[in-house]
Motif scaffolding. Structure first.
Motif, PDB file in Angstrom:
ATOM      1  N   LEU A 260       0.820  -1.214   0.000  1.00  0.00           N
ATOM      2  CA  LEU A 260       0.000   0.000   0.000  1.00  0.00           C
ATOM      3  C   LEU A 260       0.853   1.262   0.000  1.00  0.00           C
ATOM      4  CD1 LEU A 260      -2.980  -0.897   2.348  1.00  0.00           C
ATOM      5  CD2 LEU A 260      -2.914  -0.809  -0.128  1.00  0.00           C
ATOM      6  N   ASN A 261       2.066   1.202   0.533  1.00  0.00           N
ATOM      7  CA  ASN A 261       2.938   2.373   0.464  1.00  0.00           C
ATOM      8  C   ASN A 261       3.225   2.734  -0.988  1.00  0.00           C
ATOM      9  OD1 ASN A 261       3.042   2.555   3.206  1.00  0.00           O
ATOM     10  ND2 ASN A 261       5.101   1.743   3.435  1.00  0.00           N
ATOM     11  N   ASP A 262       3.499   1.729  -1.824  1.00  0.00           N
ATOM     12  CA  ASP A 262       3.746   1.977  -3.244  1.00  0.00           C
ATOM     13  C   ASP A 262       2.490   2.518  -3.917  1.00  0.00           C
ATOM     14  OD1 ASP A 262       6.337   1.077  -2.979  1.00  0.00           O
ATOM     15  OD2 ASP A 262       5.830  -0.980  -3.504  1.00  0.00           O
ATOM     16  N   THR A 263       1.334   1.954  -3.539  1.00  0.00           N
ATOM     17  CA  THR A 263       0.071   2.398  -4.134  1.00  0.00           C
ATOM     18  C   THR A 263      -0.173   3.870  -3.833  1.00  0.00           C
ATOM     19  OG1 THR A 263      -0.865   0.180  -3.922  1.00  0.00           O
ATOM     20  CG2 THR A 263      -2.405   2.002  -4.187  1.00  0.00           C
ATOM     21  N   VAL A 264      -0.015   4.259  -2.569  1.00  0.00           N
ATOM     22  CA  VAL A 264      -0.248   5.654  -2.181  1.00  0.00           C
ATOM     23  C   VAL A 264       0.747   6.582  -2.877  1.00  0.00           C
ATOM     24  CG1 VAL A 264      -0.206   7.271  -0.248  1.00  0.00           C
ATOM     25  CG2 VAL A 264      -1.280   5.031   0.025  1.00  0.00           C
ATOM     26  N   ALA A 265       2.024   6.169  -2.914  1.00  0.00           N
ATOM     27  CA  ALA A 265       3.041   7.017  -3.545  1.00  0.00           C
ATOM     28  C   ALA A 265       2.773   7.194  -5.038  1.00  0.00           C
ATOM     29  CB  ALA A 265       4.428   6.406  -3.324  1.00  0.00           C
ATOM     30  N   SER A 266       2.364   6.129  -5.714  1.00  0.00           N
ATOM     31  CA  SER A 266       2.137   6.221  -7.159  1.00  0.00           C
ATOM     32  C   SER A 266       0.872   7.006  -7.486  1.00  0.00           C
ATOM     33  CB  SER A 266       2.038   4.817  -7.764  1.00  0.00           C
ATOM     34  OG  SER A 266       0.901   4.126  -7.264  1.00  0.00           O
ATOM     35  N   MET A 267      -0.047   7.160  -6.519  1.00  0.00           N
ATOM     36  CA  MET A 267      -1.299   7.879  -6.770  1.00  0.00           C
ATOM     37  C   MET A 267      -1.222   9.362  -6.442  1.00  0.00           C
ATOM     38  SD  MET A 267      -4.259   5.302  -5.372  1.00  0.00           S
ATOM     39  CE  MET A 267      -5.538   6.472  -5.872  1.00  0.00           C
ATOM     40  N   ARG A 268      -0.099   9.826  -5.954  1.00  0.00           N
ATOM     41  CA  ARG A 268      -0.044  11.213  -5.462  1.00  0.00           C
ATOM     42  C   ARG A 268      -0.414  12.218  -6.550  1.00  0.00           C
ATOM     43  NH1 ARG A 268       2.115  13.510  -0.862  1.00  0.00           N
ATOM     44  NH2 ARG A 268       2.404  15.758  -1.020  1.00  0.00           N
ATOM     45  N   ASP A 269       0.126  12.019  -7.739  1.00  0.00           N
ATOM     46  CA  ASP A 269      -0.209  12.932  -8.838  1.00  0.00           C
ATOM     47  C   ASP A 269      -1.694  12.908  -9.145  1.00  0.00           C
ATOM     48  OD1 ASP A 269       2.129  14.175  -9.348  1.00  0.00           O
ATOM     49  OD2 ASP A 269       2.430  13.336 -11.345  1.00  0.00           O
ATOM     50  N   LEU A 270      -2.248  11.702  -9.240  1.00  0.00           N
ATOM     51  CA  LEU A 270      -3.666  11.552  -9.557  1.00  0.00           C
ATOM     52  C   LEU A 270      -4.527  12.199  -8.479  1.00  0.00           C
ATOM     53  CD1 LEU A 270      -5.971  10.325 -11.211  1.00  0.00           C
ATOM     54  CD2 LEU A 270      -5.661   8.202  -9.912  1.00  0.00           C
ATOM     55  N   LEU A 271      -4.167  12.001  -7.215  1.00  0.00           N
ATOM     56  CA  LEU A 271      -4.942  12.590  -6.125  1.00  0.00           C
ATOM     57  C   LEU A 271      -4.875  14.112  -6.159  1.00  0.00           C
ATOM     58  CD1 LEU A 271      -3.957  10.185  -3.215  1.00  0.00           C
ATOM     59  CD2 LEU A 271      -6.140  10.273  -4.415  1.00  0.00           C
ATOM     60  N   SER A 273      -4.356  16.082  -8.721  1.00  0.00           N
ATOM     61  CA  SER A 273      -5.132  16.628  -9.835  1.00  0.00           C
ATOM     62  C   SER A 273      -6.630  16.458  -9.601  1.00  0.00           C
ATOM     63  CB  SER A 273      -4.720  15.935 -11.139  1.00  0.00           C
ATOM     64  OG  SER A 273      -4.997  14.549 -11.079  1.00  0.00           O
ATOM     65  N   SER A 274      -7.022  15.417  -8.854  1.00  0.00           N
ATOM     66  CA  SER A 274      -8.445  15.166  -8.629  1.00  0.00           C
ATOM     67  C   SER A 274      -9.038  16.092  -7.578  1.00  0.00           C
ATOM     68  CB  SER A 274      -8.660  13.707  -8.197  1.00  0.00           C
ATOM     69  OG  SER A 274      -8.225  12.816  -9.193  1.00  0.00           O
ATOM     70  N   ALA A 278      -5.567  23.522  -4.197  1.00  0.00           N
ATOM     71  CA  ALA A 278      -5.797  24.258  -2.954  1.00  0.00           C
ATOM     72  C   ALA A 278      -5.717  23.362  -1.728  1.00  0.00           C
ATOM     73  CB  ALA A 278      -7.169  24.945  -3.000  1.00  0.00           C
ATOM     74  N   VAL A 279      -5.825  22.053  -1.928  1.00  0.00           N
ATOM     75  CA  VAL A 279      -5.786  21.107  -0.807  1.00  0.00           C
ATOM     76  C   VAL A 279      -4.371  20.565  -0.653  1.00  0.00           C
ATOM     77  CG1 VAL A 279      -6.662  18.939   0.119  1.00  0.00           C
ATOM     78  CG2 VAL A 279      -8.198  20.481  -1.119  1.00  0.00           C
ATOM     79  N   GLN A 280      -3.839  20.637   0.553  1.00  0.00           N
ATOM     80  CA  GLN A 280      -2.499  20.121   0.842  1.00  0.00           C
ATOM     81  C   GLN A 280      -2.583  18.631   1.151  1.00  0.00           C
ATOM     82  OE1 GLN A 280      -0.692  21.959   4.225  1.00  0.00           O
ATOM     83  NE2 GLN A 280       1.099  20.632   4.214  1.00  0.00           N
ATOM     84  N   ALA A 307     -10.616  10.242  -0.972  1.00  0.00           N
ATOM     85  CA  ALA A 307      -9.983  11.550  -1.138  1.00  0.00           C
ATOM     86  C   ALA A 307     -10.968  12.577  -1.702  1.00  0.00           C
ATOM     87  CB  ALA A 307      -8.764  11.417  -2.053  1.00  0.00           C
ATOM     88  N   ILE A 308     -11.783  12.171  -2.659  1.00  0.00           N
ATOM     89  CA  ILE A 308     -12.765  13.091  -3.248  1.00  0.00           C
ATOM     90  C   ILE A 308     -13.813  13.469  -2.210  1.00  0.00           C
ATOM     91  CG2 ILE A 308     -14.596  13.258  -4.966  1.00  0.00           C
ATOM     92  CD1 ILE A 308     -12.828  11.612  -6.834  1.00  0.00           C
TER      93      ILE A 308
END
Length: 575
Positions: A260-271, A273-274, A278-280, A307-308
């Motif tokens: 899950l660490n890899d999953t979260v790290a790889s999704m950072r860009d997607l999160l 942009s989604s 304005a959200v940190q 996240a959404i």
């Protein structure tokens, strides 16, 4: 005098001299009491025999060839501290004797004055007996006090405990009844939605199939546009039914060990942009995280959904925190969505938003329940999360405070018997980096600007390369996960989210022998050097001129790759 007893006095004697041992034994006859001597001469023998309950007295010489009385005293104080220990030595000086007494010896007798032996032993045994009697009396008194206090406390609190137990039973019964009602409601809705989703999928299959047939038959643009609109609506309907199946736990899952660490790290860009800039976004990832046994694709949708929802709960800005941890649950669940006792991999999504009132928290997992305005949400996001997590064998816990925020913790089953989850991209893949004669080299072009990317892809395709595309660093990693046998990555340097430098570092970590070519308009030489590119031959500036892009791509592919990542860079258009 020694207390009258039918049992002989048991003495452990540490002495290497046979003559001294006989003299001491002769002197012990003056005790007027039967005795038994067990004589030892080495450390091993003394350690093995100096045990509680075996002797009543220890006599020890101070100096022995391979052992000494000080060491013997230390062993005795550790193994049988209640047995009196008397030094009997001909070399024990006054200062040494005093030090020995300080270290725990009971007394000492010089071999020159063995006539003192009887009095010394009688006094030592008397003191030991008095000490034992005092300890027994104190223990008995303490036990009596403890018992008395326990009786008083029991009598005093008996009625209060009975009332507290009754109140606890009432609360637990009400909680169990509420949980049962909620579970029955969710199960009933789940059965209904699964039936509806099944029928809808059949209808959508017919609709989508016939749309495809019609698209082949019609030729006018107006009809094609209408069919495209119909196909889009059918696809949205398919996504809706997929969410319903997820809630009712009828979707097809393919559980595999996932870090899950890899999953979260790889999704950072997607999160990012989604949910907007304005959200940190902050992450707290446990380093030795267990691998989770889940469907890798579905967990990404779960994190994105949470996240959404967190974004929508924060009016302007705010902070989104994603955390992973190894968790052991011991208590029984109090709500249907909570996990059973066991070991889980936890991923949580927390926000600094408005929080949930109790009436919303009760219904938050029901499908189509939403507090958003009409058209702003389907009410299936958390229902889909609930269905996936329960079908995977996990659970969810929601901690929320009105006006402060909400934390949704997702507990997923861990892979038993496997260590810390490792990065998914580190598996070595045998690929021939230099294309065979007559074959087309495979390139991956990464650029967030679609128009620029199209120009780059067109030029490289016309140059005879097999080109794949990615619109971000995250998409590039996903593409390489699917097919790591790429001859060259053509990477834009300046991209939002995961920029080219960050993407190159991640590629280096997962595929150390993968060559990378930077395409950049960022002419700062220091920045290029820090990113791993150096030298004039490693940089091509945009806009492209005189076939420079094609030449450097061909050169990068032709050079054999050494272990590690070679970073060759081009220059992209300055933004």
């Amino acid at each position: 005098m020694i207390e009258p007893s039918a049992d002989p006095l048991r003495i452990l004697h540490l002495e290497d001299s046979d003559l001294d041992a006989e003299l001491i034994e002769a002197e012990l006859d003056n005790l007027g009491h039967p005795f038994v001597i067990e004589r030892v001469m080495t450390r091993e023998e003394f350690t093995a025999t100096a045990i509680p309950g075996r002797h009543d007295l220890i006599l020890a010489d101070y100096a022995l060839p391979t052992f000494d009385g000080v060491s013997a005293l230390g062993i005795a104080r550790e193994q049988c501290p209640d047995i009196p220990f008397i030094f009997c030595s001909g070399t024990l000086g006054e200062d040494v004797a005093v030090e020995a007494l300080k270290n725990g010896a009971t007394d000492y007798v010089g071999k020159q004055r063995l006539d003192r032996m009887t009095r010394t032993i009688v006094r030592a045994l008397s003191e030991a007996r008095a000490k034992a009697e005092r300890a027994a009396a104190q223990a008995a008194l303490q036990a009596l006090n403890d018992t008395l206090e326990a009786r008083i406390a029991e009598r005093t609190h008996e009625l209060a405990e009975t009332n507290a137990e009754l109140k606890h039973q009432i609360v637990e019964r009400e909680r169990a009844e509420e949980a049962l009602r909620l579970n029955q409601r969710l199960e009933a809705v789940g059965q209904l939605t699964s039936g509806v989703a099944h029928d809808f999928n059949n209808l959508l299959t017919v609709i989508a199939g016939n749309i495809e047939f019609l698209e082949r038959a019609v030729s006018d643009d107006r009809s094609k546009r209408r069919l495209a609109m119909m196909r889009g609506a059918a696809e949205r309907g398919a996504r809706l039914t997929a969410q319903l199946l997820a809630f009712s736990r009828r979707q097809r899952l393919e559980p595999t060990p996932v870090g899950l660490n890899d999953t979260v790290a790889s999704m950072r860009d997607l999160l990012q942009s989604s949910i907007g800039g304005a959200v940190q976004i902050e992450t707290t990832l446990q380093s030795d995280l267990w691998p989770a046994l889940i469907d890798a694709t579905q967990i990404e949708l779960v994190i994105l959904n949470l996240a959404i929802n967190a974004r929508d709960a924060m009016a302007v800005g705010g902070r989104l925190t994603i955390e992973t941890a190894n968790v052991t649950i011991s208590g029984a669940p109090t709500r249907p969505e909570q996990p059973q006792p066991g070991e889980y991999v936890m991923v949580s999504v927390s926000d600094t938003g408005s929080g949930m009132p109790p009436n919303v928290l009760k219904r938050v997992f029901e499908p189509f329940f939403t507090t958003k305005e009409v058209g702003k949400g389907s009410g299936l996001g958390l229902a889909q999360v609930y269905g996936f997590v329960k079908q995977s064998g996990g659970g969810i816990r929601i901690d929320t405070v009105l006006g402060e925020g909400t934390s949704i913790k997702v507990y997923l089953p861990r892979v038993v018997g496997v260590g810390t989850a490792s990065s998914q991209g580190t598996t070595a893949v045998g690929c021939t980096r230099t294309p065979l004669t007559g074959s087309r080299s495979k390139l991956l072009v990464v650029d967030d600007d679609a128009d620029v990317r199209e120009v780059t892809v067109t030029r490289l395709s016309e140059a005879g390369h097999d080109v794949r595309e990615a619109a971000s660093g995250l998409q590039a990693l996903v593409a390489l996960e699917a097919d790591p046998c790429i001859d060259l990555v053509v990477l834009d340097f300046a991209m939002p989210g995961m920029n080219g430098a960050e993407a190159a570092i991640e590629i280096r970590r997962r595929w150390p022998r993968m060559p990378v070519l930077f395409v950049t308009g960022f002419a700062d030489a220091m920045a290029l050097t820090l990113a791993g590119a150096g030298g004039a031959d490693a940089v091509v500036l945009k806009p492209f001129r005189d076939g420079e892009l094609e030449r450097k791509v061909a050169a990068a592919i032709a050079v054999p790759v050494q272990p590690g990542l070679r970073l060759v860079s081009d220059r992209a258009r300055e933004r």
